[in-house]
Structures are given as C-alpha cells and as structure tokens.
Design a protein around this motif. Structure first.
Motif, PDB file in Angstrom:
ATOM      1  N   ALA A  63       0.838  -1.195   0.000  1.00 30.71           N
ATOM      2  CA  ALA A  63       0.000   0.000   0.000  1.00 30.71           C
ATOM      3  C   ALA A  63       0.876   1.248   0.000  1.00 30.71           C
ATOM      4  O   ALA A  63       2.113   1.167   0.119  1.00 30.71           O
ATOM      5  N   SER A  64       0.247   2.387  -0.118  1.00 20.82           N
ATOM      6  CA  SER A  64       0.996   3.649  -0.153  1.00 20.82           C
ATOM      7  C   SER A  64       1.836   3.860   1.095  1.00 20.82           C
ATOM      8  O   SER A  64       2.891   4.500   1.046  1.00 20.82           O
ATOM      9  N   ASP A  65       1.370   3.323   2.236  1.00 20.84           N
ATOM     10  CA  ASP A  65       2.131   3.490   3.477  1.00 20.84           C
ATOM     11  C   ASP A  65       3.123   2.361   3.721  1.00 20.84           C
ATOM     12  O   ASP A  65       3.743   2.290   4.784  1.00 20.84           O
ATOM     13  N   GLY A  66       3.276   1.465   2.752  1.00 24.32           N
ATOM     14  CA  GLY A  66       4.239   0.379   2.870  1.00 24.32           C
ATOM     15  C   GLY A  66       3.683  -0.926   3.390  1.00 24.32           C
ATOM     16  O   GLY A  66       4.399  -1.936   3.426  1.00 24.32           O
ATOM     17  N   THR A  67       2.418  -0.955   3.783  1.00 23.16           N
ATOM     18  CA  THR A  67       1.810  -2.183   4.302  1.00 23.16           C
ATOM     19  C   THR A  67       1.692  -3.225   3.195  1.00 23.16           C
ATOM     20  O   THR A  67       1.205  -2.929   2.107  1.00 23.16           O
ATOM     21  N   ARG A  68       2.126  -4.450   3.481  1.00 22.85           N
ATOM     22  CA  ARG A  68       1.995  -5.538   2.506  1.00 22.85           C
ATOM     23  C   ARG A  68       0.535  -5.967   2.421  1.00 22.85           C
ATOM     24  O   ARG A  68      -0.125  -6.172   3.443  1.00 22.85           O
ATOM     25  N   GLN A  69       0.036  -6.132   1.202  1.00 19.84           N
ATOM     26  CA  GLN A  69      -1.369  -6.479   0.974  1.00 19.84           C
ATOM     27  C   GLN A  69      -1.459  -7.920   0.465  1.00 19.84           C
ATOM     28  O   GLN A  69      -1.478  -8.167  -0.747  1.00 19.84           O
ATOM     29  N   PRO A 115      -5.129  -0.336  19.278  1.00 17.44           N
ATOM     30  CA  PRO A 115      -4.914  -1.782  19.140  1.00 17.44           C
ATOM     31  C   PRO A 115      -5.074  -2.213  17.691  1.00 17.44           C
ATOM     32  O   PRO A 115      -5.791  -1.577  16.916  1.00 17.44           O
ATOM     33  N   PRO A 116      -4.426  -3.303  17.295  1.00 16.64           N
ATOM     34  CA  PRO A 116      -4.532  -3.787  15.907  1.00 16.64           C
ATOM     35  C   PRO A 116      -5.981  -4.066  15.514  1.00 16.64           C
ATOM     36  O   PRO A 116      -6.757  -4.620  16.304  1.00 16.64           O
ATOM     37  N   GLU A 117      -6.338  -3.678  14.301  1.00 15.46           N
ATOM     38  CA  GLU A 117      -7.687  -3.878  13.762  1.00 15.46           C
ATOM     39  C   GLU A 117      -7.552  -3.930  12.240  1.00 15.46           C
ATOM     40  O   GLU A 117      -6.999  -3.015  11.640  1.00 15.46           O
ATOM     41  N   VAL A 118      -8.031  -5.004  11.635  1.00 16.22           N
ATOM     42  CA  VAL A 118      -7.855  -5.185  10.201  1.00 16.22           C
ATOM     43  C   VAL A 118      -9.137  -5.682   9.553  1.00 16.22           C
ATOM     44  O   VAL A 118     -10.011  -6.245  10.215  1.00 16.22           O
ATOM     45  N   ALA A 119      -9.237  -5.475   8.244  1.00 17.34           N
ATOM     46  CA  ALA A 119     -10.388  -5.941   7.480  1.00 17.34           C
ATOM     47  C   ALA A 119      -9.930  -6.326   6.080  1.00 17.34           C
ATOM     48  O   ALA A 119      -8.913  -5.829   5.584  1.00 17.34           O
ATOM     49  N   SER A 120     -10.679  -7.208   5.456  1.00 12.97           N
ATOM     50  CA  SER A 120     -10.418  -7.556   4.058  1.00 12.97           C
ATOM     51  C   SER A 120     -11.718  -8.035   3.435  1.00 12.97           C
ATOM     52  O   SER A 120     -12.599  -8.556   4.121  1.00 12.97           O
ATOM     53  N   VAL A 121     -11.843  -7.818   2.137  1.00 16.11           N
ATOM     54  CA  VAL A 121     -13.002  -8.304   1.388  1.00 16.11           C
ATOM     55  C   VAL A 121     -12.515  -8.760   0.026  1.00 16.11           C
ATOM     56  O   VAL A 121     -11.685  -8.101  -0.595  1.00 16.11           O
ATOM     57  N   HIS A 157     -13.573  -8.970   9.276  1.00 15.41           N
ATOM     58  CA  HIS A 157     -13.045  -7.883  10.106  1.00 15.41           C
ATOM     59  C   HIS A 157     -12.552  -8.511  11.393  1.00 15.41           C
ATOM     60  O   HIS A 157     -13.246  -9.332  11.999  1.00 15.41           O
ATOM     61  N   THR A 158     -11.344  -8.138  11.817  1.00 13.02           N
ATOM     62  CA  THR A 158     -10.731  -8.741  12.997  1.00 13.02           C
ATOM     63  C   THR A 158     -10.214  -7.673  13.948  1.00 13.02           C
ATOM     64  O   THR A 158      -9.497  -6.759  13.519  1.00 13.02           O
ATOM     65  N   TYR A 159     -10.579  -7.810  15.211  1.00 14.51           N
ATOM     66  CA  TYR A 159      -9.932  -7.023  16.248  1.00 14.51           C
ATOM     67  C   TYR A 159      -8.640  -7.770  16.594  1.00 14.51           C
ATOM     68  O   TYR A 159      -8.571  -8.553  17.546  1.00 14.51           O
ATOM     69  N   GLY A 160      -7.629  -7.540  15.791  1.00 14.16           N
ATOM     70  CA  GLY A 160      -6.368  -8.241  15.934  1.00 14.16           C
ATOM     71  C   GLY A 160      -5.490  -7.948  14.739  1.00 14.16           C
ATOM     72  O   GLY A 160      -5.732  -7.005  13.979  1.00 14.16           O
ATOM     73  N   THR A 161      -4.485  -8.769  14.537  1.00 13.71           N
ATOM     74  CA  THR A 161      -3.503  -8.542  13.495  1.00 13.71           C
ATOM     75  C   THR A 161      -3.921  -9.200  12.171  1.00 13.71           C
ATOM     76  O   THR A 161      -4.848 -10.019  12.128  1.00 13.71           O
ATOM     77  N   SER A 162      -3.208  -8.865  11.112  1.00 13.82           N
ATOM     78  CA  SER A 162      -3.472  -9.483   9.818  1.00 13.82           C
ATOM     79  C   SER A 162      -3.203 -10.984   9.873  1.00 13.82           C
ATOM     80  O   SER A 162      -3.905 -11.776   9.237  1.00 13.82           O
ATOM     81  N   GLN A 218      -3.633 -12.909  12.492  1.00 14.66           N
ATOM     82  CA  GLN A 218      -4.758 -13.524  13.183  1.00 14.66           C
ATOM     83  C   GLN A 218      -5.982 -13.630  12.276  1.00 14.66           C
ATOM     84  O   GLN A 218      -6.712 -14.627  12.315  1.00 14.66           O
ATOM     85  N   GLN A 219      -6.211 -12.609  11.438  1.00 12.90           N
ATOM     86  CA  GLN A 219      -7.339 -12.706  10.525  1.00 12.90           C
ATOM     87  C   GLN A 219      -7.140 -13.839   9.533  1.00 12.90           C
ATOM     88  O   GLN A 219      -8.074 -14.604   9.257  1.00 12.90           O
ATOM     89  N   THR A 220      -5.946 -13.944   8.978  1.00 14.61           N
ATOM     90  CA  THR A 220      -5.669 -15.041   8.046  1.00 14.61           C
ATOM     91  C   THR A 220      -5.911 -16.382   8.716  1.00 14.61           C
ATOM     92  O   THR A 220      -6.526 -17.286   8.132  1.00 14.61           O
ATOM     93  N   GLU A 221      -5.458 -16.527   9.938  1.00  9.34           N
ATOM     94  CA  GLU A 221      -5.664 -17.770  10.689  1.00  9.34           C
ATOM     95  C   GLU A 221      -7.151 -18.073  10.852  1.00  9.34           C
ATOM     96  O   GLU A 221      -7.594 -19.211  10.637  1.00  9.34           O
ATOM     97  N   ASP A 222      -7.935 -17.062  11.200  1.00  6.78           N
ATOM     98  CA  ASP A 222      -9.364 -17.269  11.438  1.00  6.78           C
ATOM     99  C   ASP A 222     -10.105 -17.608  10.146  1.00  6.78           C
ATOM    100  O   ASP A 222     -10.958 -18.500  10.117  1.00  6.78           O
ATOM    101  N   VAL A 223      -9.782 -16.891   9.062  1.00  9.61           N
ATOM    102  CA  VAL A 223     -10.472 -17.108   7.788  1.00  9.61           C
ATOM    103  C   VAL A 223     -10.123 -18.481   7.214  1.00  9.61           C
ATOM    104  O   VAL A 223     -11.010 -19.234   6.793  1.00  9.61           O
TER     105      VAL A 223
END
Length: 251
Positions: A179-185, A207-213, A224-229, A231-236
């Motif tokens: 992303a523009s801020d350097g975050t890996r997508q 606190p970490p909060e992430v989303a993806s669609v 949407h996860t109240y946690g890290t990327s 953790q979201q990957t793990e849950d999905v």
C-alpha cells in the motif's frame, strides 16, 4: 480495464461457486433440517469472536455469516470502495476521479481518499442508502466511518451481479503488493482459494484492527478482525478448512 460483462458473469457464476458458496450451503443446509436451527456458519465451524465473517453468493439474500456479521465496526480503508463507487457513478466523470479511485483501491492511498472525501463528503452515506447497508455510516469523515462485514459482502455481491464490468472490481484484481504506506497487501480473505480480487483495511492507531473483502467466481467474502493481519488469516483459513473438511475425499 474493459471486460465483457457476459463473459465475466458466466465465469463468476461457474463451478467454483459450488465449491465455495455451495459447500457452505450443503453443510449449513443439512444442519437447517434440525428443528430450531438458525442458518448461518455451520455449527462445527469455530470462528473466534474477534473476527466477523460473511460469505455471499450472487443470488440476492443467499449467504452465511458468523453471529456477529451485522455488528457495526470500523470500516477502515474498506470505506474507500464505497467512495470510489460513488465517484465513478455519481461524480463529475473526470479523469481525476478515476485516478483517485484507482489509488484508493489498488494502493489504499489515504491522500486520494481525503481528496475524494473533500469533493464528495456524503459519498459513504449515499452509497449506504442506495444499497441498503444498515451498519454503514460516514461518521463525519471516511476514517471514522463504520460498516459490517455483512454490508461489505452484500455491496460487493451487488457489484458483481449488476455491474460486473465495474472499474472497482478491475482495480481489486490488480492491487499493489504494498500500500501507499508500505503495508503488505496479502492476507485475510485474499488467501482463500480462487479469489480474483481483494481490498484490505487496517488501523494505524490504537490496538490492531484489520479488514479484508474479496470476490471470486460467484461469491464474495468479507472479514473484520480485532487483531492482526496474521490472526485474521488464521481465522479465515480455519473457517474454510472446517467447512470444506466434510467434502474432502476419503482414503
């Protein structure tokens, strides 16, 4: 990128829809035969409450989700999809709007979002009203906006169904590696099989909060996860594995 709508719709309504959405329907459908069962994520699938998850097909109203799928949470940069949609369909038709929209979706560019928000301050609320997104609100600024994974999955399913040649979908298929801020997508729903395109969101404060669609042939999925990327990957992926396990071949 211009695409033939008939070809796109034919592909996205194809066999993988049966693998993705159809698997959910098969498992949940069997459970629905039990008296008093509330349709949703099959009861054998455990998704930590930190994560809200929604799956939709292209059939209006057909989908499944966690108990918290309608919970109003921060929209994060997923809000940029709503803003880009408004600018494309209700804006002034300028090349600038298209450029800013592409930057918002492909690179999650906050500066581009700020410019679109200044130009169309009611974009998010207008899209929410148009698509019937009950948990989606502009919040006085795009960075404070809210939505639910159910709203996001429904919105994207409507785009696939009614406007399969939308530039939003094309941009989601061509995300920047960073992303523009350097975050890996490269996390969350993007890690599911047969995903064509994804938009990500994350919080830079607190606190970490992430989303993806994401979308694929005949389905959309939002998380949407109240946690890290991670953790979201793990849950999905954990939910996907649990749902598809009954369909795995026996040896």
């Amino acid at each position: 990128m211009e695409r033939d709508a008939e070809v796109v719709m034919g592909t996205r309504a194809g066999a993988v829809a049966a693998v993705v959405a159809g698997v959910w329907m098969a498992v949940a459908g069997a459970a629905c035969a039990q008296p008093g069962f509330d349709p949703g994520i099959p009861p054998s699938v455990h998704v930590p409450p930190r994560t809200a998850l929604s799956v939709r097909t292209l059939v209006p109203g057909a989908g499944w989700g966690t108990d918290n799928e309608t919970e109003e949470r921060g929209a994060l940069s997923i809000a940029k999809l709503f803003m880009a949609d408004f600018a494309l369909r209700h804006g002034d038709g300028s090349a600038e709007d298209r450029e800013l929209g592409e930057r918002m979706v492909c690179k999650s560019d906050d500066a581009a979002a700020d410019r679109i928000a200044a130009k169309y301050p009611y974009a998010i609320d207008a899209i929410a009203q148009e698509y019937g997104l009950r948990a989606t609100h502009g919040g006085g600024g795009w960075e404070l906006s809210t939505t639910s994974v159910a709203d996001v999955a429904d919105f994207l399913a409507a785009k696939l169904r009614d406007e399969p040649d939308s530039l939003i979908l094309a941009w989601m298929e061509q995300p920047s590696e960073r992303a523009s801020d350097g975050t890996r997508q490269d996390w969350g729903t993007a890690r599911l099989p047969q995903v064509y395109g994804t938009k990500w969101g994350w919080s830079d404060v607190g606190p970490p909060e992430v989303a993806s669609v994401s979308f694929g042939p005949g389905f959309t999925v939002a998380a949407h996860t109240y946690g890290t990327s991670e953790q979201q990957t793990e849950d999905v992926l954990g939910a996907w594995s649990a749902v598809t396990a009954p369909m795995a071949p026996k040896h």
